[in-house]
Scaffold this active site. Structure first.
Site: not given
Ligand code: DMJ
Length: 634
Positions: A223, A227, A367, A536, A623
């Site tokens: 995380e 981020r 994912d 997403e 991501t």
């Molecule tokens: C985000 O932190 C990122 O996209 C991660 O890959 C999946 N979860 C959240 C958004 O849903």
């Protein structure tokens, strides 16, 4: 009165005739000549005199003869010839001769002539395009306004906290206390050109983040990397660092972001260096750079494999290879592990270095493993000869596995979805699909064309049969993800959907929108009805719009944006997660996730805007939607 008025009326002057006819109606020579006779003084003077009458008749016939037999000395160009091809049956001029027909026939009505430059922009298509353009400009502006509203709520009530609680007007530190919303939102503000927010967020980073990093306790490696580290690195590039885009001059110099990124990554590295294997531990204590496994000892597969874009880019711009080396060891090692047709279980042990359990899914914990396989290869230049080409092979094999083992169609209306194998290959198939899986359409499309438009990829002969198949699957899945929104009363998707199949059905668990064609295909269980403002689906719509150029993806994005505006906007500032999307009005959760500013609004903004902004063949989005330039220098 009327009669006397008529009789006393003065004859038209030539000026009157010109005014009445010349500007607005074409006149033939005969019309002009006889009208002139009828209105001239000559008429009044001569019509009573017989010699005069004879001379007048002679003059009329003489003139008519001359006109019927006269051959023009030079070319005569009609309006038709000037505008058309000159072959029209309506041409009034035949071999330079004026015919009787030509004198008697009314000239055709012609469109007004325009200088050549104005023609193309005034045709119907031009107007339509301009209108379409301005519609999307207006919609894009609404997304920008939404971002400003989200930021203003956060700034008013939660500045410096990780997340805003928009209903209770508090901040909360759900991600370790590094001001995650500030950093997640920073590059979105830069891309949207909102200098005020860029300056506010940038100044906060400069003033507070380094101190926070040195004092804070436990954070999650994944995380914090996607981020905070990802946000800092994008900001560095977009602010012009290492010859980046220089989108803005607001906020601190780019090196401020880079220095903080290095400080943070140096501490995060302990997750790799403290592990007995190449699989990093899940958590890090920032203040003393120590690392710890998650409770239970296992790491998530997606987490350990979704830090490489960020660490690679940091190595590239800092010149220090240690970040890339450590992070890439994980993927190198995962290459060697046994898989199920390229698919992997969602847990992995940092102690044994082996996958744990048999649960296979592309939703939570699985994912972005698949997402980073293709993106890390794209980041390194997408060469089949490079030392990352094994990632492309792993991706290709995994997508074959997805198609073979996880893709099914719902009944009665055939929505294509991706299910799960909770007990591995020999267990049963579950028709459960997390909203998180909706990253996959975008990733499949990107993997097919490598970021080019479909048209360009086809022109380059760059699409294999498999690429075309993957692109088709991407389009089918994007539709399913969109229908997960349309099927509910609020127009917003639940966190998880199930699909009605021959083997699986549950009654009375619909989304609530009776007019949806798919109300019987999609099942939403009570515990899964929440919406966290996730990105997403709009992420995939953005990628698919860029690649296929099909405007329906924009329209779908607009429907979703309108639903967010209607049901999640909080008047006092910010947007909120919902408890139940199947019920109107939905009850609210009092939480604005950082990715609403970092991802959801960014992707919507880019979806409605010009495709040359952050082009997909020059950037990969991490991501968390932080763009990172491809083709790194070593
Ligand atoms: C985000 O932190 C990122 O996209 C991660 O890959 C999946 N979860 C959240 C958004 O849903």
């Amino acid at each position: 009165m009327i009669g006397s008025g008529m009789s006393k009326r003065l004859p038209y002057t030539n000026k009157d005739v010109d005014y009445d006819n010349a500007k607005f109606r074409h006149r033939s020579f005969i019309q002009a000549f006889t009208q002139s006779l009828a209105t001239s003084n000559l008429k009044r003077d001569c019509t009573s005199c017989s010699t005069g009458k004879f001379l007048l008749l002679l003059l009329v016939f003489g003139l008519a003869y001359v006109m019927l037999t006269h051959t023009s000395p030079g070319p005569i160009v009609s309006d038709n010839q000037a505008i058309g091809d000159g072959k029209s049956e309506n041409n009034l001029i035949t071999k330079g001769r004026i015919t009787l027909k030509s004198l008697l026939r009314r000239p055709p009505r012609l469109p007004p002539r325009l200088p050549p430059d104005s023609k193309s922009s005034s045709n119907k298509i031009g107007h339509v395009n301009q209108d379409v353009g301005s519609v999307w400009t207006t919609r894009q502006k609404k997304v920008k306004d939404a971002f400003i509203h989200a930021w203003s709520g956060y700034k008013s009530y939660a500045m410096g906290f990780d997340e805003l609680m928009p209903l209770s007007h508090h901040g909360v530190d759900g991600l370790g206390g590094l001001g995650a919303t500030v950093v997640d939102a920073l590059d979105t503000a830069m891309i949207m050109g909102i200098d005020e927010v860029t300056a506010e967020a940038g100044s906060w980073v400069e003033a507070h983040l380094a101190k926070r990093i040195s004092e804070k306790g436990q954070v999650n490696l994944f995380e914090t990397t996607i981020r905070v580290l990802g946000g800092l690195l994008s900001a560095y590039h977009l602010r012009g660092g290492e010859k980046g885009m220089n989108l803005t001059n607001a906020g601190p110099e780019p090196d401020v972001y880079l220095d903080i990124a290095k400080n943070l990554a140096d501490r995060l590295l302990s997750a790799f260096t403290s592990s007995p294997t190449s699989i990093p531990l899940s958590d890090v204590i920032l203040r003393d750079s120590s690392a710890h496994p998650a409770p239970g000892g296992l790491s998530s597969t997606s987490e350990v494999s979704t830090v490489q874009l960020e660490f690679n880019y940091l190595s590239s711009v800092s010149g220090d290879q240690k970040y890339s080396v450590e992070a890439m060891k994980t993927l190198d090692h995962m290459k060697t592990l046994p898989k199920v047709e390229g698919l992997v279980p969602i847990y992995i042990s940092p102690h044994s270095g082996q996958f744990s359990g048999e649960n296979i899914r592309l939703g939570s914990r699985g994912d972005s493993y698949y997402e980073y396989l293709i993106k890390v290869w794209l980041q390194s230049g997408a060469s089949h000869e490079s030392n990352t080409s094994y990632l492309y092979k792993m991706y290709v094999e995994a997508m074959k596995g997805v198609k073979h083992l996880l893709v099914r169609k719902s009944i009665p209306n055939g929505l294509v979805f991706v299910g799960e194998l909770p007990n591995g290959l020999n267990g049963g198939f579950s028709p459960k699909m997390d909203h998180l899986v909706c990253f996959l359409p975008g990733t499949l499309a990107l993997g097919a064309t490598k970021g080019l438009t479909k048209e360009k990829a086809m022109l380059n002969n760059a699409l294999s049969f498999e690429d075309i198949e993957n692109l088709k699957l991407a389009e089918d899945l994007a539709k399913t993800c969109f229908e997960m929104y349309s099927v509910t009363s609020t127009g917003l998707a639940p966190e998880i959907a199930y699909f009605h199949t021959e083997e699986f059905s549950e009654q009375g668990l619909e989304g609530g929108n009776k007019s949806s064609e798919y109300v019987n295909d999609i099942i939403i269980k009570p515990a899964d009805r929440h919406n966290l403002l996730r990105p997403e689906t709009v992420e995939s719509l953005f990628v698919l719009y860029r690649i296929t150029e099909d405007p329906k993806y924009r329209e779908w994005g607009w429907q979703i944006f309108k639903a967010f505006e209607k049901y999640t906007r909080v008047e006092t500032g910010g947007y909120t997660s919902l408890d139940d999307v199947t019920y109107v009005p939905p009850s609210k959760r009092d939480k604005m996730e950082t990715f609403f500013l970092g991802e959801t609004l960014k992707y919507l903004y880019l979806l409605f805007g010009d495709s040359s902004v952050v082009p997909l063949d020059k950037f990969v989005f991490n991501t968390e939607a932080h763009p990172i330039p491809i083709n790194l220098k070593k």
